[in-house]
Design an enzyme around this catalytic site. Structure first.
Site, PDB file in Angstrom:
ATOM      1  N   HIS A   1       0.837  -1.211   0.000  1.00  0.00           N
ATOM      2  CA  HIS A   1       0.000   0.000   0.000  1.00  0.00           C
ATOM      3  C   HIS A   1       0.866   1.253   0.000  1.00  0.00           C
ATOM      4  CE1 HIS A   1      -3.622  -2.343   0.446  1.00  0.00           C
ATOM      5  NE2 HIS A   1      -4.313  -1.225   0.338  1.00  0.00           N
TER       6      HIS A   1
ATOM      7  N   LYS B   1     -10.266  -7.404   7.585  1.00  0.00           N
ATOM      8  CA  LYS B   1     -11.001  -7.627   8.839  1.00  0.00           C
ATOM      9  C   LYS B   1     -10.925  -6.385   9.712  1.00  0.00           C
ATOM     10  CE  LYS B   1      -7.282 -10.019  11.348  1.00  0.00           C
ATOM     11  NZ  LYS B   1      -6.873  -9.437  12.621  1.00  0.00           N
TER      12      LYS B   1
END
Lengths: 278, 175
Positions: free
Chosen positions: B36, B101
């Site tokens: 990222h 999550k």
């Protein structure tokens, strides 16, 4: 003096790394099956069903239950009459290296600042203590960082100790939400110094629910906290429900008149512990 | 349980609500922390991205190594909030879906709403179970990052729950 050869320790540690990542802890499995029956809503029930299914696939196909096979924490209780031929620390690190290679586990260990990976999941974090006797007890606890990241230590006010500890624990669990893969197991350390409390919290994570504290006040605190945590409605996967924590275990140690060090260490549902006595 | 074929489009996304259980089939891309950071740097420095993000889905996971004859090792979701600071720039580039999550930041929720995107949650810690839904795994970029590289996964009936829908409704906002 009893002498234990290095190779024996290497193999033992390797086997513990492998077994702990493939097989769910018996106590957790029992508590999880109980939780499945107690949950009524579809989402929490579904999460627990997936967890149980995941564990059976992992065991049958020898795939790690969780891809985060963790930073390997190793607790050693070394009898004073034991001598390790070849070096204890080196033996443990070799065992971890072999276990993670042969198990095809993820190598997750990096330099804390440059983030360069060591490529073999070493070094393990080792805590050694000396005990009486001629045995060597080794406990391997691979720690996934989804839950390890949610741990905390703090120096609390001593006004109303039990109330302070409860608030600290409940706030920490609330904050961790679904990040720590609930249903979780919770280890709490109270007393000593800052670092002692943190170590006690980790040690208490190793205890299972049969291992409740001998002190009545502590036992009551464990029970009360479990009840209050499970009222937070975080639930399995953080999706709501009755089971946020499967168990709460506390370890205490005398501390200074002016202080109340406390630490919480949260274990995800996939909390892995394996022990051997050599 | 709704069966969803990827890639996502507006029609599929607008038909899904927070809390819906789905089975995903199609192509997704893996990316976590280090990746990222690199993707966000690329965007910031106006460099070419190693993959087309438009209408695609990113899965926050760092798989365990595969054994011989295995497609992929254990591959469950990692905590999504660590990706929060990079997510807005990826959504800006057309990313439509994410799987991970845990909860997201307020900013990410509002960006999901703005871009009509969607956030799914996969069962945490269930890497063995989820690995069985992966039918193909190919390296796309950043191989030197090991488990953090970008892999293209072909998944079949991957179980997930809608965490944040395109209207910004968030399953974690019950309390």
């Amino acid at each position: 003096m009893r002498i234990i050869k290095k190779d024996k320790i290497v193999k033992a540690v390797k086997d513990l790394c492998i077994k702990s990542n493939f097989e769910i802890d018996k106590d957790i499995e029992r508590l999880m099956e109980k939780a499945y029956k107690e949950e009524n809503d579809i989402l929490p029930k579904e999460v627990i069903r997936d967890i149980l299914k995941n564990c059976s696939i992992a065991k049958d196909k020898k795939i790690p239950m969780c891809q985060d096979t963790g930073l390997t924490v190793v607790f050693v209780k070394k009898g004073e009459e034991v001598q390790v031929d070849g070096g204890l620390e080196e033996a443990i690190q070799d065992g971890v290296r072999k276990g993670y290679r042969e198990g095809y586990f993820r190598k997750s260990i990096v330099d804390p600042l440059t983030r360069k990976n060591t490529e073999d999941n070493t070094p393990a974090t080792i805590h050694t203590s000396l005990v009486k006797g001629d045995r060597l007890k080794i406990t391997v606890v691979p720690r996934g960082f989804g839950s390890e990241n949610m741990g905390k230590a703090s120096m609390l006010d001593i006004g109303n100790c039990v109330k302070e500890v409860k608030k600290f624990v409940l706030d920490s669990v609330k904050e961790s939400g679904g990040n720590s893969c609930p249903p979780v197991v919770i280890g709490i350390g109270i007393g000593g110094t800052l670092e002692k409390a943190a170590l006690l919290a980790k040690e208490s994570l190793i205890n299972d629910s049969e291992d409740s504290h001998k002190n009545v006040t502590v036992r009551k605190l464990e029970k009360d906290l479990l009840k209050e945590i499970n009222k937070l409605d975080i639930g399995p996967g953080g999706l709501g429900g009755k089971t946020t924590a499967l168990r709460v275990t506390i370890k205490t140690y005398p501390t200074h008149i002016a202080g109340l060090p406390v630490a919480i260490n949260i274990g995800c549902w996939c909390h892995r512990v394996q022990t051997v006595i050599l | 349980m709704k069966k969803i074929r990827l890639p996502l489009d507006e029609k599929i996304i607008s038909g899904l609500n927070a809390g819906d259980r789905v089975l995903l089939t199609g192509i997704i891309y893996t990316a976590r922390d280090a990746t990222h950071k690199r993707l966000a740097d690329c965007i910031k420095n106006k460099k070419k991205l190693p993959l087309e993000l438009r209408n695609q889905m990113i899965y926050y996971t760092g798989p365990a190594p595969e054994k011989p004859k295995q497609i992929i090792g254990s591959c469950g979701p990692t905590t999504s909030s660590r990706m929060d600071e990079y997510t807005p720039s990826l959504l800006e580039k057309g990313l439509k879906g994410m799987i991970g999550k845990g909860d997201r930041s307020k900013e990410v929720v509002s960006e999901i709403k703005k871009h009509k995107a969607i956030y799914f949650i996969a069962p945490g810690g269930c890497g063995a179970l989820l690995s069985q839904t992966v039918k193909k795994c190919d390296l796309v970029a950043y191989g030197e990052l090991g488990c953090e590289a970008i892999y293209k996964l072909e998944i079949k009936d991957f179980p997930a729950i809608v965490g944040i829908d395109c209207n910004g409704k968030n399953i974690y906002n019950r309390r």
